[in-house]
Design an enzyme around this catalytic site. Structure first.
Site, PDB file in Angstrom:
ATOM      1  N   GLY A   1      13.125 -13.903 -28.304  1.00 11.47           N
ATOM      2  CA  GLY A   1      13.160 -12.543 -27.793  1.00 11.47           C
ATOM      3  C   GLY A   1      13.468 -12.589 -26.307  1.00 11.47           C
ATOM      4  O   GLY A   1      12.794 -13.283 -25.540  1.00 11.47           O
ATOM      5  N   ALA A   2      14.506 -11.863 -25.896  1.00 14.04           N
ATOM      6  CA  ALA A   2      14.997 -11.989 -24.519  1.00 14.04           C
ATOM      7  C   ALA A   2      13.916 -11.776 -23.458  1.00 14.04           C
ATOM      8  O   ALA A   2      13.799 -12.585 -22.530  1.00 14.04           O
ATOM      9  CB  ALA A   2      16.174 -11.027 -24.305  1.00 14.04           C
TER      10      ALA A   2
ATOM     11  N   ARG B   1      18.826 -21.069 -23.497  1.00 16.02           N
ATOM     12  CA  ARG B   1      19.316 -19.925 -24.284  1.00 16.02           C
ATOM     13  C   ARG B   1      20.246 -19.103 -23.403  1.00 16.02           C
ATOM     14  O   ARG B   1      19.826 -18.129 -22.789  1.00 16.02           O
ATOM     15  CB  ARG B   1      18.163 -19.024 -24.772  1.00 16.02           C
ATOM     16  CG  ARG B   1      17.223 -19.562 -25.811  1.00 16.02           C
ATOM     17  CD  ARG B   1      17.837 -20.019 -27.120  1.00 16.02           C
ATOM     18  NE  ARG B   1      18.502 -18.990 -27.901  1.00 16.02           N
ATOM     19  CZ  ARG B   1      17.900 -18.167 -28.758  1.00 16.02           C
ATOM     20  NH1 ARG B   1      16.606 -18.202 -28.917  1.00 16.02           N
ATOM     21  NH2 ARG B   1      18.610 -17.313 -29.467  1.00 16.02           N
TER      22      ARG B   1
ATOM     23  N   GLN C   1      13.469 -13.417 -38.759  1.00 16.13           N
ATOM     24  CA  GLN C   1      12.544 -12.842 -37.780  1.00 16.13           C
ATOM     25  C   GLN C   1      11.946 -11.529 -38.274  1.00 16.13           C
ATOM     26  O   GLN C   1      10.811 -11.197 -37.939  1.00 16.13           O
ATOM     27  CB  GLN C   1      13.248 -12.605 -36.443  1.00 16.13           C
ATOM     28  CG  GLN C   1      13.631 -13.872 -35.700  1.00 16.13           C
ATOM     29  CD  GLN C   1      15.076 -14.263 -35.953  1.00 16.13           C
ATOM     30  OE1 GLN C   1      15.604 -14.027 -37.033  1.00 16.13           O
ATOM     31  NE2 GLN C   1      15.716 -14.861 -34.972  1.00 16.13           N
TER      32      GLN C   1
ATOM     33  N   ASP D   1      19.927  -8.408 -26.235  1.00 13.52           N
ATOM     34  CA  ASP D   1      19.806  -9.559 -25.346  1.00 13.52           C
ATOM     35  C   ASP D   1      20.668  -9.393 -24.104  1.00 13.52           C
ATOM     36  O   ASP D   1      20.406 -10.030 -23.092  1.00 13.52           O
ATOM     37  CB  ASP D   1      20.191 -10.837 -26.092  1.00 13.52           C
ATOM     38  CG  ASP D   1      19.092 -11.291 -27.028  1.00 13.52           C
ATOM     39  OD1 ASP D   1      18.465 -12.304 -26.721  1.00 13.52           O
ATOM     40  OD2 ASP D   1      18.843 -10.623 -28.047  1.00 13.52           O
TER      41      ASP D   1
END
Length: 354
Positions: free
Chosen positions: A59-60, A101, A204, A245
């Site tokens: 999760g950003a 990421r 998710q 994101d």
């Protein structure tokens, strides 16, 4: 459905995946949910880098918050007389954190904040870094509650909503972005039905979102990703609510793979489409979605479920983690700064500058 409406929506926010002990970081291992609730300890910046890469945390916003603490841990491994010297010595560790990421703009944003903090710091640079990491987490929770209120106000009473991936407390400092809007909408009695797509290949939605909502006593119905069009056609859903994101200067939004096809399907069926993300997710330096680096993960992730292979040997797989939804397919972008309806470059510029 919970009809006695709580005066405070904190009733619907019980999960915390990031715990800073003052000495090390504890992360809820999201790979093992929902059947094992286990925290992983990170004692170094390299531990944090590996945790981000391995999807222990995802999760950003959460990735950004964790990277901030990763920088704090890296600071313990060096000696420096002031922030400028510390920054020079810490730069390799910061770059490794960023590479874990690359699609999540929050990660770069947090590391830029830590660099600015160091550049202005004197002998107390370690304390300054810790204060900044704490501020980043606190600001995220405040922003999420603000977004929840803005987004919920768009939803008519009695609506059904569909969400994708996980955008709740597990993906943030708490409350969530898209799931925060859903929490607020439930608390206000606006949302009558919640559906969640399973979100292959990491599931998710199936492993995290429905579990998180269950912890908070919110009724939710899981669907296969491939059932979304049929669900929309049935009339049970009025809004699709997702996170992001990265959001570009023209309103294009990168999010978990499968989001783009939901936006296309929603537009066809007259279902509204909402993107909910903090202002830190907006990247005004990226003019359009075509310029976003789309992370590719190991094709092996598509060839089985929970480590059990389901595909014949010798089959190739293509495994992009994100896709880009054009701003033209988005009805509302919600950040803590407010709502942008039918986003375009001019509206984005008016709200976020540049």
């Amino acid at each position: 459905m919970h009809h006695p409406l709580p005066p405070d929506d904190t009733l619907y926010d019980q999960v915390r995946p990031i715990l800073w002990t003052g000495h090390f970081l504890k992360l809820l291992d999201q790979r093992k949910l929902p059947f094992v609730v286990e925290y992983v300890e990170c004692h170094s910046s390299e531990d944090v880098t590996q945790a981000i890469r391995a999807l222990i945390v995802r999760g950003a916003p959460a990735i950004g918050i964790v990277a901030g603490w990763g920088a704090v841990l890296a600071a313990r491994e060096i000696e420096a007389v002031d922030g400028i010297e510390a920054l020079r010595k810490l730069e390799p560790a910061l770059q490794r954190l960023h590479a874990a990421r690359p699609t999540a703009v929050n990660l770069a944003w947090v590391l830029a904040r830590m660099r600015r903090t160091l550049s202005a710091a004197h002998a107390d640079w370690r304390q300054a870094m810790a204060r900044e990491a704490e501020s980043i987490a606190r600001e995220d929770l405040t922003a999420n509650r603000c977004m929840g209120a803005y987004g919920a106000a768009l939803i008519p009473i009695g609506s059904g909503v569909l969400t994708h991936c996980n955008t709740g407390s597990l993906a943030t400092a708490g409350f969530g972005t898209a799931l925060g809007v859903i929490r607020a909408g439930i608390a206000q009695g606006r949302i009558a039905r919640v559906f969640a797509g399973e979100t292959r290949p990491w599931l998710q939605g199936a492993r995290l979102t429905v579990w998180e909502l269950q912890q908070d006593g919110i009724d939710v119905t899981l669907i296969a990703d491939s059932a979304a069009a049929h669900l929309m056609k049935s009339g049970q859903v009025q809004w699709v609510i997702v996170g992001a994101d990265r959001i570009c200067a023209n309103g294009d939004a990168a999010n978990k793979i499968g989001t783009y096809q939901l936006a296309i399907t929603a537009r066809h069926h007259g279902v509204k489409f909402m993107v909910v993300a903090s202002a830190a997710t907006v990247d005004m330096d990226t003019t359009a979605g075509e310029a976003i680096e789309i992370e590719q993960r190991d094709p092996e992730e598509l060839l089985g479920v929970s480590g059990v292979r389901t595909v014949a040997e010798g089959i190739a797989a293509w495994n992009p983690v994100f896709d880009v939804t054009p701003g033209a397919l988005i009805d509302a972008i919600v950040t803590e700064r407010g709502v942008i309806q039918s986003p375009d470059a001019a509206q984005m510029r008016a709200t976020f500058g540049n």
